[in-house]
Scaffold this active site. Structure first.
Site, PDB file in Angstrom:
ATOM      1  CE  LYS A   1      -0.763  20.104  62.816  1.00  0.00           C
ATOM      2  NZ  LYS A   1      -1.106  21.222  63.742  1.00  0.00           N
TER       3      LYS A   1
ATOM      4  CG  HIS B   1      -4.106  21.048  71.568  1.00  0.00           C
ATOM      5  ND1 HIS B   1      -3.359  20.060  70.959  1.00  0.00           N
ATOM      6  CD2 HIS B   1      -3.531  22.231  71.210  1.00  0.00           C
ATOM      7  CE1 HIS B   1      -2.376  20.610  70.267  1.00  0.00           C
ATOM      8  NE2 HIS B   1      -2.464  21.928  70.403  1.00  0.00           N
TER       9      HIS B   1
ATOM     10  NE  ARG C   1       1.872  19.620  70.678  1.00  0.00           N
ATOM     11  CZ  ARG C   1       2.983  18.968  70.339  1.00  0.00           C
ATOM     12  NH1 ARG C   1       3.374  17.931  71.061  1.00  0.00           N
ATOM     13  NH2 ARG C   1       3.693  19.335  69.291  1.00  0.00           N
TER      14      ARG C   1
ATOM     15  CG  HIS D   1       7.158  22.294  67.663  1.00  0.00           C
ATOM     16  ND1 HIS D   1       6.941  23.067  68.789  1.00  0.00           N
ATOM     17  CD2 HIS D   1       5.955  21.723  67.375  1.00  0.00           C
ATOM     18  CE1 HIS D   1       5.682  22.983  69.146  1.00  0.00           C
ATOM     19  NE2 HIS D   1       5.061  22.162  68.317  1.00  0.00           N
TER      20      HIS D   1
ATOM     21  CE1 TYR E   1       1.187  23.037  71.151  1.00  0.00           C
ATOM     22  CE2 TYR E   1       2.222  24.006  69.210  1.00  0.00           C
ATOM     23  CZ  TYR E   1       1.298  23.155  69.779  1.00  0.00           C
ATOM     24  OH  TYR E   1       0.460  22.415  68.961  1.00  0.00           O
TER      25      TYR E   1
END
Length: 359
Positions: free
Chosen positions: A236, A314, A317, A339, A348
């Site tokens: 990504k 997901h 994570r 990040h 997150y």
């Protein structure tokens, strides 16, 4: 079968009158949707129809063919989008990010492309965003606002428009929907997953101990391991990580090197996670839908009662981030998740639950 209403030649375009109901209705030529005007006077119905037709012609009518042949067309949003895509390519975005953005641009081009660039106002943008909000697609509304803002920001930079009409609009407030995954739930779901092939539970453990996305877990290879580290290039963001085999998540009792050794016992190809070489996967890689569906199957079998938006694969994570943050701090967690900003990491680490402040 009901006969179609006959159009009264004395009425403006798109306006119809139903004698049986004694009501007027106006048909939107953009989408064919009919808007009832109710039992109003003929004069009022005609006035409203003329006003609506004028608005459509002014803001949405395509450029006449003769004007195009003469080269006298005004510069449209579609013209600018051609240039914007060139600007976008220079940013060297990840392939998947560029693919998603291209789809968003195509949607904007189809719906707003024929409008003259300099005539697009904040009201047009607000009405366009409202189309998504009114159908409950808050995330899409927010995304489209962000994309449009970038499109017009670049137009301002190149002198195509003076101001960005998106700036004054309000970003749609997105309510958190998906439930966070707690460690207790993870354990229960993983236990239920043991009824599935061994590669799936290994995928869950690998995602938890590395904190990586579903896509990156599926792409990890044994050939990426050297000097006691596994090298990962996130699909990504393009962020490059080199995780040591000694990486350990104490809360879960997982060590990266140990999880990878278990993968060697199951996988028969270069991929750490593999369901075997088969017709639809000649290289042995696992399909991403396989991870998603496997998690849903285990989640349903766990017996836990979730909300209407239960956690997905997901969310492992996010769980990894919260566990590592408790053990090794935010700076380490930010690096592990890949990040660029602490702000993204904070999203997150947000457990999305009411928590009491200890004093």
């Amino acid at each position: 079968m009901r006969r179609p209403e006959k159009h009264d030649a004395n009425l403006p375009r798109n306006l119809t009158y139903r004698k049986t109901r004694k009501t007027y209705a106006w048909r939107n030529p953009l989408d064919g949707r009919e808007i009832p005007l109710g039992k109003i006077s003929r004069r009022e119905a005609v006035a409203q129809a003329i006003e609506a037709n004028h608005y459509i012609e002014k803001n949405y009518s395509p450029i006449a063919l003769l004007e195009q042949l003469k080269g006298e067309t005004e510069y449209t949003l579609a013209n600018w989008l051609d240039r914007y895509e060139v600007v976008l390519q220079r940013r060297k975005l990840a392939a998947n990010t560029y693919k998603v953005r291209s789809g968003q641009i195509a949607t904007i081009r189809q719906q707003l492309g024929e409008m003259v660039l300099t005539s697009i106002t904040t009201r047009h943008i607000a009405e366009y965003i409202e189309l998504w909000i009114s159908t409950g697609k808050m995330t899409m509304a927010n995304t489209m606002r962000s994309v449009l803002s970038d499109i017009f920001r670049e137009a301002v930079i190149e002198g195509r428009v003076k101001d960005n009409p998106v700036t004054p609009t309000r970003a749609p407030k997105i309510e958190v929907q998906r439930e966070r995954l707690s460690y207790e739930w993870y354990v229960s779901i993983r236990q239920a997953a043991e009824r599935q092939p061994a590669w799936f539970t290994l995928a869950m453990d690998l995602a938890l101990v590395t904190g990586q996305r579903r896509e990156d877990v599926a792409l990890m290879k044994f050939s990426d391991i050297r000097d006691e580290r596994i090298y990962i290039e996130q699909t990504k963001t393009g962020m490059c990580l080199a995780l040591p085999m000694s990486l350990t998540l104490n809360a879960a009792g997982l060590k990266l090197g140990t999880v990878i050794d278990r993968c060697r016992l199951v996988s028969r190809c270069d991929f750490l996670i593999s369901s075997g070489v088969r017709k639809n996967s000649p290289d042995g890689s696992v399909n991403l839908d396989g991870l998603t569906k496997g998690f849903v199957k285990a989640r349903n079998a766990s017996g836990i009662e979730f909300s209407e938006q239960p956690p997905t694969f997901h969310e492992i994570r996010s769980l990894a981030g919260r566990l590592y943050e408790a053990e090794r701090g935010k700076e380490f967690t930010q690096k592990l998740l890949g990040h660029k900003t602490q702000k993204m990491t904070e999203k997150y680490l947000d457990s999305r639950k009411k928590e009491f402040m200890l004093l």
